[in-house]
Design a protein around this motif. Sequence first.
Motif, PDB file in Angstrom:
ATOM      1  N   ALA A 134       0.727  -0.810   0.647  1.00  0.00           N
ATOM      2  CA  ALA A 134       0.237  -0.247  -0.045  1.00  0.00           C
ATOM      3  C   ALA A 134       0.338   1.298  -0.225  1.00  0.00           C
ATOM      4  N   VAL A 135       1.920   0.889   0.708  1.00  0.00           N
ATOM      5  CA  VAL A 135       2.644   3.008   0.927  1.00  0.00           C
ATOM      6  C   VAL A 135       3.289   2.530  -0.527  1.00  0.00           C
ATOM      7  N   ARG A 136       3.944   1.758  -1.386  1.00  0.00           N
ATOM      8  CA  ARG A 136       4.380   1.322  -2.493  1.00  0.00           C
ATOM      9  C   ARG A 136       3.506   1.897  -3.371  1.00  0.00           C
ATOM     10  N   ALA A 137       2.116   1.644  -3.061  1.00  0.00           N
ATOM     11  CA  ALA A 137       1.245   1.953  -4.310  1.00  0.00           C
ATOM     12  C   ALA A 137       0.640   2.914  -3.522  1.00  0.00           C
ATOM     13  N   GLY A 138       1.461   4.514  -2.650  1.00  0.00           N
ATOM     14  CA  GLY A 138       1.339   5.883  -2.989  1.00  0.00           C
ATOM     15  C   GLY A 138      -0.009   5.878  -2.238  1.00  0.00           C
ATOM     16  N   THR A 139      -0.855   4.723  -1.871  1.00  0.00           N
ATOM     17  CA  THR A 139      -1.925   5.081  -0.072  1.00  0.00           C
ATOM     18  C   THR A 139      -1.018   5.999   0.951  1.00  0.00           C
ATOM     19  N   PRO A 140      -1.441   7.148   1.182  1.00  0.00           N
ATOM     20  CA  PRO A 140      -1.183   7.877   1.937  1.00  0.00           C
ATOM     21  C   PRO A 140      -1.676   7.572   3.500  1.00  0.00           C
ATOM     22  N   MET A 141      -0.051   7.572   3.880  1.00  0.00           N
ATOM     23  CA  MET A 141       0.151   6.508   5.204  1.00  0.00           C
ATOM     24  C   MET A 141       0.786   6.991   6.744  1.00  0.00           C
ATOM     25  N   VAL A 142       0.197   7.039   7.748  1.00  0.00           N
ATOM     26  CA  VAL A 142       1.009   7.680   8.919  1.00  0.00           C
ATOM     27  C   VAL A 142       0.888   5.564   9.722  1.00  0.00           C
ATOM     28  N   PHE A 143       2.006   6.161  10.379  1.00  0.00           N
ATOM     29  CA  PHE A 143       2.191   4.968  11.595  1.00  0.00           C
ATOM     30  C   PHE A 143       2.068   5.917  13.051  1.00  0.00           C
ATOM     31  N   VAL A 144       0.890   5.172  13.504  1.00  0.00           N
ATOM     32  CA  VAL A 144       0.934   6.400  14.995  1.00  0.00           C
ATOM     33  C   VAL A 144       0.975   4.665  16.720  1.00  0.00           C
ATOM     34  N   ALA A 302      -1.220  14.954  10.658  1.00  0.00           N
ATOM     35  CA  ALA A 302      -0.165  14.926   9.553  1.00  0.00           C
ATOM     36  C   ALA A 302      -0.556  13.994   8.417  1.00  0.00           C
ATOM     37  N   LEU A 303      -1.979  13.121   8.475  1.00  0.00           N
ATOM     38  CA  LEU A 303      -2.254  12.279   7.455  1.00  0.00           C
ATOM     39  C   LEU A 303      -3.016  12.522   6.046  1.00  0.00           C
ATOM     40  N   VAL A 304      -4.235  13.929   6.757  1.00  0.00           N
ATOM     41  CA  VAL A 304      -4.525  15.171   5.883  1.00  0.00           C
ATOM     42  C   VAL A 304      -3.387  15.983   5.693  1.00  0.00           C
ATOM     43  N   ASP A 305      -2.107  16.343   5.599  1.00  0.00           N
ATOM     44  CA  ASP A 305      -1.188  16.799   5.127  1.00  0.00           C
ATOM     45  C   ASP A 305      -0.760  15.916   4.136  1.00  0.00           C
ATOM     46  N   ARG A 306      -0.704  14.966   4.547  1.00  0.00           N
ATOM     47  CA  ARG A 306      -0.287  14.128   3.103  1.00  0.00           C
ATOM     48  C   ARG A 306      -1.357  13.624   1.722  1.00  0.00           C
ATOM     49  N   PRO A 312       4.243  15.922   5.717  1.00  0.00           N
ATOM     50  CA  PRO A 312       4.156  16.103   7.139  1.00  0.00           C
ATOM     51  C   PRO A 312       6.114  15.334   7.286  1.00  0.00           C
ATOM     52  N   ALA A 313       6.309  15.826   8.671  1.00  0.00           N
ATOM     53  CA  ALA A 313       7.011  15.539   9.840  1.00  0.00           C
ATOM     54  C   ALA A 313       6.705  14.905  10.357  1.00  0.00           C
ATOM     55  N   SER A 314       7.325  13.384  11.023  1.00  0.00           N
ATOM     56  CA  SER A 314       7.039  12.511  12.015  1.00  0.00           C
ATOM     57  C   SER A 314       6.769  13.944  13.794  1.00  0.00           C
ATOM     58  N   VAL A 315       6.587  12.812  14.618  1.00  0.00           N
ATOM     59  CA  VAL A 315       6.122  13.927  15.510  1.00  0.00           C
ATOM     60  C   VAL A 315       6.453  12.227  16.800  1.00  0.00           C
ATOM     61  N   THR A 316       7.232  13.434  17.805  1.00  0.00           N
ATOM     62  CA  THR A 316       7.594  12.725  18.807  1.00  0.00           C
ATOM     63  C   THR A 316       7.705  13.318  20.147  1.00  0.00           C
ATOM     64  N   LEU A 317       6.388  13.026  20.917  1.00  0.00           N
ATOM     65  CA  LEU A 317       6.514  13.776  22.076  1.00  0.00           C
ATOM     66  C   LEU A 317       6.680  12.714  23.345  1.00  0.00           C
ATOM     67  N   ALA A 318       7.024  13.252  24.325  1.00  0.00           N
ATOM     68  CA  ALA A 318       7.205  13.359  25.840  1.00  0.00           C
ATOM     69  C   ALA A 318       6.552  11.848  26.934  1.00  0.00           C
ATOM     70  N   ALA A 319       7.053  10.927  27.525  1.00  0.00           N
ATOM     71  CA  ALA A 319       5.994  10.699  28.379  1.00  0.00           C
ATOM     72  C   ALA A 319       6.140  10.862  29.615  1.00  0.00           C
ATOM     73  N   ARG A 320       5.361  10.695  30.589  1.00  0.00           N
ATOM     74  CA  ARG A 320       6.073  11.428  32.079  1.00  0.00           C
ATOM     75  C   ARG A 320       5.678  10.411  32.904  1.00  0.00           C
ATOM     76  N   LEU A 321       6.241  10.618  34.097  1.00  0.00           N
ATOM     77  CA  LEU A 321       6.045   9.619  34.983  1.00  0.00           C
ATOM     78  C   LEU A 321       4.982  10.381  36.319  1.00  0.00           C
ATOM     79  N   VAL A 322       3.414   9.473  36.371  1.00  0.00           N
ATOM     80  CA  VAL A 322       2.959   9.800  37.695  1.00  0.00           C
ATOM     81  C   VAL A 322       3.476   8.291  38.695  1.00  0.00           C
ATOM     82  N   VAL A 323       4.223   9.759  39.574  1.00  0.00           N
ATOM     83  CA  VAL A 323       4.500   8.715  40.798  1.00  0.00           C
ATOM     84  C   VAL A 323       2.830   8.484  41.914  1.00  0.00           C
ATOM     85  N   ARG A 324       2.709   7.175  42.521  1.00  0.00           N
ATOM     86  CA  ARG A 324       1.258   7.172  43.798  1.00  0.00           C
ATOM     87  C   ARG A 324       1.569   6.612  44.432  1.00  0.00           C
TER      88      ARG A 324
END
Length: 353
Positions: A134-144, A302-306, A312-324
């Motif tokens: 599908a990627v080779r065929a040009g299908t707009p795709m984003v991994f999440v 990102a997908l709508v941009d494609r 679109p550029a890839s996006v990386t967001l930070a996770a965080r520690l929640v102490v209980r």
Amino acid sequence: MASIKDVAAAAGVSVATVSRVLNAHPSVSADARARVLAAVEALDYRPNAVARSLRTDQTHTLGLVISDVLNPYFTELARAVEEEARALGYSVIIGNADERPDLQDHHVRNLLDRRIDGLLVSPTDGGSPLMLDAVRAGTPMVFVDRWIPGVDVPVVRSDGSAAVRDLVAHLCRLGHRRLAIIAGPAATTTGSERVEAFRAALAEHGIPLPNVYIGQGDFQAASGRRVTEGFLDLPEPPEVVFAADNLMALGALDAVRARGLRVPDDLALAAFDDIPWFVHTDPPVTAIAQPTGELGRAAVRALVDRIEGRVPASVTLAARLVVRRSCGEPAPEPVPAPAAPTQSPSPVQRSTS
């Protein structure tokens, strides 16, 4: 419901002219365009989406294939995807892979057959031939969330490595030294990445990660219970179990309680992927939280941009520690009740004679 012929009659133009106005064709005069738009508003006309898709070769529909719809993380992700897509004028069709590559490919095939405009996927394995085609065929795709290494597709994900380091440092401050992990499937990027982040964080504190302290799970609760039972049967069980997703953490909690043990007195527990339930368990579970809603919204953008021809550029967001309190953390200090206000004595009333 009004038809395009009704709009044409009300505006005094041909059906073809109405169609050109609705599709923003430049050949229509300003007067005719104004009359058509006025008729559209007066009649509350809504163009037929199927017919429009045949003319434009677009369906304004996105496909979303998630790994497990019963996992609260993916449920929240799907909701954010649907909300953002709706705001941008798209509908979403969701397929649940249930952590099975064959079901994943079944949904991908069906969605492509439905002529979706683009595809969001959280891959269940490291390389589906169908998705690669599908990627080779040009299908707009984003991994999440997850991705397939080496495939030229934008990836929207969180980076949990810093949060894992924070977790290990927190556990060491509490005095723990025997730390084990319930890993996700090695074929998934999140499964392998979280183990390596945990191993590297332990090494920073001079703590090894022996093979007996690595249990292979599958991001399902049953595997969390099975692996934890194996840890408890070891001659020297771990002091802490770190489950690499929320469902495996719930399975670990079940295993501890089934043996009449308690968290954290007999075994401490931490989890990757915070969920609302964790604040209601006894004790509340220390966890790593991902910015799930932000991930879903960023993936749609990102997908709508494609789809619309942007890069679109890839996006990386930070996770965080929640102490209980599931790792032996001290209970929070009780908040003292506010002191009752003191009342000043009532002034003496003087009588007048």
